[in-house]
Every structure is written in C-alpha cells, then in structure tokens.
Write a protein that holds these residues in place. Structure first.
Motif, short mmCIF file in Angstrom:
data_model
loop_
_atom_site.label_atom_id
_atom_site.label_comp_id
_atom_site.label_asym_id
_atom_site.label_seq_id
_atom_site.Cartn_x
_atom_site.Cartn_y
_atom_site.Cartn_z
N ARG A 69 42.09 37.66 43.84
CA ARG A 69 41.12 38.75 43.84
C ARG A 69 41.79 39.99 43.26
O ARG A 69 42.95 40.29 43.55
CB ARG A 69 40.64 39.07 45.26
CG ARG A 69 39.58 40.17 45.26
CD ARG A 69 39.09 40.50 46.64
NE ARG A 69 38.12 41.59 46.58
CZ ARG A 69 37.70 42.26 47.62
NH1 ARG A 69 38.14 41.95 48.83
NH2 ARG A 69 36.84 43.24 47.47
N HIS A 70 41.07 40.72 42.43
CA HIS A 70 41.60 41.95 41.82
C HIS A 70 42.06 42.93 42.89
O HIS A 70 41.66 42.85 44.05
CB HIS A 70 40.54 42.60 40.94
CG HIS A 70 39.33 43.06 41.71
ND1 HIS A 70 39.31 44.23 42.46
CD2 HIS A 70 38.10 42.51 41.85
CE1 HIS A 70 38.13 44.37 43.03
NE2 HIS A 70 37.38 43.33 42.68
N SER A 83 41.04 35.90 33.32
CA SER A 83 40.38 36.77 34.29
C SER A 83 38.91 36.93 33.94
O SER A 83 38.45 36.56 32.85
CB SER A 83 41.05 38.15 34.34
OG SER A 83 40.62 38.97 33.28
N SER A 84 38.20 37.53 34.87
CA SER A 84 36.86 38.04 34.62
C SER A 84 37.00 39.13 33.56
O SER A 84 38.05 39.76 33.43
CB SER A 84 36.33 38.64 35.93
OG SER A 84 35.36 39.65 35.69
N ALA A 120 39.56 43.39 37.01
CA ALA A 120 40.18 42.06 36.98
C ALA A 120 41.17 41.96 35.82
O ALA A 120 42.26 41.40 35.97
CB ALA A 120 39.11 40.98 36.87
N THR A 153 39.22 36.09 28.76
CA THR A 153 38.36 36.51 29.87
C THR A 153 37.16 35.57 29.90
O THR A 153 36.66 35.17 28.84
CB THR A 153 37.90 37.97 29.73
OG1 THR A 153 37.17 38.13 28.53
CG2 THR A 153 39.10 38.92 29.76
N LEU A 155 33.41 34.11 35.57
CA LEU A 155 34.15 34.65 36.71
C LEU A 155 33.70 36.05 37.10
O LEU A 155 34.30 36.68 37.97
CB LEU A 155 35.66 34.65 36.41
CG LEU A 155 36.30 33.28 36.20
CD1 LEU A 155 37.80 33.42 35.94
CD2 LEU A 155 36.04 32.35 37.38
N GLU A 180 31.76 39.04 38.91
CA GLU A 180 31.33 39.19 40.29
C GLU A 180 29.83 38.96 40.41
O GLU A 180 29.10 38.98 39.41
CB GLU A 180 31.71 40.60 40.79
CG GLU A 180 31.32 40.91 42.21
CD GLU A 180 31.92 39.98 43.26
OE1 GLU A 180 31.62 38.77 43.23
OE2 GLU A 180 32.66 40.47 44.13
N GLY A 187 30.66 29.97 39.46
CA GLY A 187 32.10 30.01 39.65
C GLY A 187 32.75 28.64 39.50
O GLY A 187 33.76 28.49 38.81
N ALA A 212 39.70 37.15 39.58
CA ALA A 212 38.26 37.40 39.65
C ALA A 212 37.97 38.36 40.80
O ALA A 212 38.74 39.29 41.04
CB ALA A 212 37.51 36.07 39.78
N HIS A 213 36.89 38.12 41.51
CA HIS A 213 36.34 39.08 42.46
C HIS A 213 36.08 38.42 43.81
O HIS A 213 35.89 37.21 43.91
CB HIS A 213 35.03 39.64 41.90
CG HIS A 213 35.19 40.15 40.50
ND1 HIS A 213 35.61 41.43 40.23
CD2 HIS A 213 35.06 39.53 39.30
CE1 HIS A 213 35.70 41.59 38.91
NE2 HIS A 213 35.37 40.46 38.33
#
Length: 185
Positions: free
Chosen positions: A6-7, A51-52, A57, A75, A79, A81, A117, A137-138
């Motif tokens: 998680r970021h 990553s997102s 992220a 990216t 992913l 949120e 996801g 991601a988130h």
C-alpha cells in the motif's frame, strides 16, 4: 513471489478523507513509510516493480525501487483505487454505519474492485512469468482483492505495509458467477 504494497500516507489519509481516483501526493510521513517498505523488501531478490498510475503509488514505488535496485517497469490502471465518485474527499470519521453505507452506494461496487484487482494481478503474473514482483497500489483495492482470494476478511492494510502473496493463489482464482451475480443485485 508477489509483494503487494500500500502506498505511503497522504494528507488525505491523515485527515480520513476518501481518496479514490483523486490524485493526492505523499506527505513526509508517507515518504518515510515508502522508504521503510523498500528497506524491508531490499533482501527479497525482486525482478519487477509496478504500481497504480496515481502519483501516491508511483512515488511510493520509486522510493521502494531506490531501496531494491529497480526502476518502475509500468503502471497498471487495474491497480487504481476504488472509484468513490462524488463522495471522494468526504471524511467518514464520526459518521454512523447506516450513513456510511448509504454514501457508499455512490462508489464502485466492492465486487467489481476485487475482480478488477485480481484480473490485473493475473495479467501481471502472465506478463512477467517466474519473476519476483512488487506491486504498489491502494488500501481498499488491496484489501478487497486479498479478502476475495483468501476468503477471509481483512479490515485494514496500513500505509506502507507489504503483504506477500503466493502467485499460484492469484493464478488459480476463478470467480464464482453465481456469487458475483448475487453480490451485484
């Protein structure tokens, strides 16, 4: 191996605001959390970092990459949120559960978030077979994805928290169409 991270914290996280797709940057604590996450992953022998596309992220991934010796490979929109729509920015602290549940009707359905996801992780694992992957991601998408894959509820994932996941669990997941239909009705 697959590590889901998680970021780091943003000012909106600190205030308890729903962020969703709103592109809020990390704050100083969030940068430290990203650094700490990277340090904890530095002995892992990682091959790929993704990553997102949201800035919080991406920045987290870049900080982690500096610790594990990887550049951000790509990216992945899958992913992103959960989309909270018109309630993004709302502070939920202090609201009663019925009011929160009513507001959440405006958000992307949880089952859709989890399916998105999982599909994103499956595509990622097929793109980078036999690679050790870090995916940033988130909180909500990670929580809902993990809950669906494991069949057990997890209430929260901390900012900067890394969760290792067996790629075979992801690749072996097949959604139950009846369960998905019941969740959407």
């Amino acid at each position: 191996m697959l590590a889901l991270v998680r970021h780091g914290q943003t000012d909106w996280n600190a205030a308890g605001r729903l962020q969703g797709h709103t592109d809020v940057p990390l704050n100083s604590l969030g940068r430290q959390q990203a650094y700490d996450a990277g340090a904890s992953l530095s002995a892992g022998g990682w091959d790929v970092l993704v990553s997102s596309p949201l800035v919080r992220a991406v920045e987290t991934a870049q900080i982690i990459g500096s610790q594990v010796g990887l550049e951000l490979a790509e990216t992945l929109p899958e992913l992103l949120e959960r989309d909270y729509g018109g309630i993004e920015g709302t502070v939920l602290r202090g609201m009663d559960r019925p009011h929160i549940d009513e507001l959440m009707r405006q958000a992307e359905p949880e089952v859709d978030v989890a399916v998105r996801g999982i599909a994103g992780l499956q595509a990622l694992l097929r793109t980078y077979p036999e690679q050790n992957i870090i995916a940033v991601a988130h909180g909500t998408i990670l929580r809902l994805t993990l809950n669906t894959l494991h069949g057990t509820p997890r209430d929260y994932i901390l900012n900067g928290e890394a969760v290792e996941l067996d790629p075979n669990v992801v690749l072996g997941y097949r959604p139950d169409p009846d369960q998905l239909a019941a969740t959407r009705s």
